[in-house]
Design a protein around this motif. Structure first.
Motif: not given
Ligand code: URA
Length: 275
Positions: A222-241
């Motif tokens: 997973l490391r080095g690959k962007w994923t997203s963390y979805r907030l309850t209002d639907g906003t996706d936060i770019p997430t880096m493991p």
């Protein structure tokens, strides 16, 4: 005396480094919490008890501890966390939350450090001995490496990043926290992310990645690959493991990959513009 010192050393080496009660508890003598005694059938031979029953003058047996790690407690943590409307409320709620067994052995609650207005939020694993002593996340050797890594892309705790952990209390002897302990703390961590709303979320280490992203996939994949963390209002936060700095201290050859992850974060921040 030498024998006692050797025994103590053995305990510490095996993670038994906290005394959590004044008196030892003989767990063999504690009756099972929920077992209903079953009367033996009349013809059955009564088995010889392994231990003699306590003498009449013996002090009362300690009560079997109520298991704290129940799904209800995770639910309670979630309800409490969801009711928090600000970081100050969340911090107060966490400091006052007594249902997580980890809190009983920890010296301090370790909430967060850095600026909550910073563009990057880092979520690590658990406080270690230094963090437990000082009540701040990532202040030991791995924290110092984390600071140097972030400084390399121009980010400091003064406005560049905000840092916390999925656990707010040090597991005794750094043992692996139970799933329920993780569940309780994670309920607060999820609310923490909602309230901070960082531009970029960085998950440091396999435990944090697995817990926050609810995945069984390994960190190396997973490391080095962007994923997203979805907030309850639907906003996706770019997430880096990314790798945990403690792992990098043990495996310096992996620092090259972590540097790539940091460069990717730097690039993303520039693309996203000011928070
Ligand atoms: N490791 C973590 O994951 N968090 C800390 O706060 C310290 C070490």
């Amino acid at each position: 005396m030498e024998g006692a010192a050797a025994l103590l050393r053995w305990y510490v080496d095996n993670g038994v480094d906290e005394a959590i009660g004044e008196e030892p508890i003989d767990r063999f003598a504690v009756p099972p919490a929920t077992a209903t005694p079953v009367a033996p059938p009349p013809a059955a031979r009564t088995p010889t008890p392994l231990r003699p029953p306590p003498a009449p003058s013996a002090p009362p047996l300690p009560r079997a501890p109520v298991p704290l790690e129940s799904p209800q407690l995770v639910e309670d943590a979630r309800a409490l966390a969801e009711g928090c409307k600000s970081l100050a409320e969340l911090e107060t709620a966490i400091r006052g939350f007594d249902s997580c067994a980890l809190k009983r052995t920890a010296k301090n609650t370790v909430f967060a450090d850095g600026s909550p207005d910073a563009p990057v939020m880092i979520v690590g694993e658990a406080p270690g001995a230094d963090e437990d002593r000082l009540g701040k996340p990532f202040v030991g050797v791995s924290g110092q490496l984390m600071d140097r890594m972030m400084a390399a892309i121009g980010l400091t705790r003064e406005g560049g990043f905000y840092i916390t952990n999925i656990l707010f209390w040090r597991p005794p002897g750094n043992r692996t926290p139970t799933l329920a302990e993780q569940g309780m703390c994670l309920a607060f961590t999820r609310r923490h992310i909602e309230l901070v709303r960082p531009k970029v979320l960085m998950l440091a280490g396999a435990t944090s990645v697995k817990a926050v992203l609810e995945t069984t996939e390994g960190i190396t994949r997973l490391r080095g690959k962007w994923t997203s963390y979805r907030l309850t209002d639907g906003t996706d936060i770019p997430t880096m493991p990314t790798f945990h700095p403690a792992y990098l201290l043990r495996t310096p050859a992996s620092k090259r990959q972590s540097w790539q992850d940091l460069l990717a974060i730097d690039k993303k921040l520039k693309e996203l513009g000011p928070k």
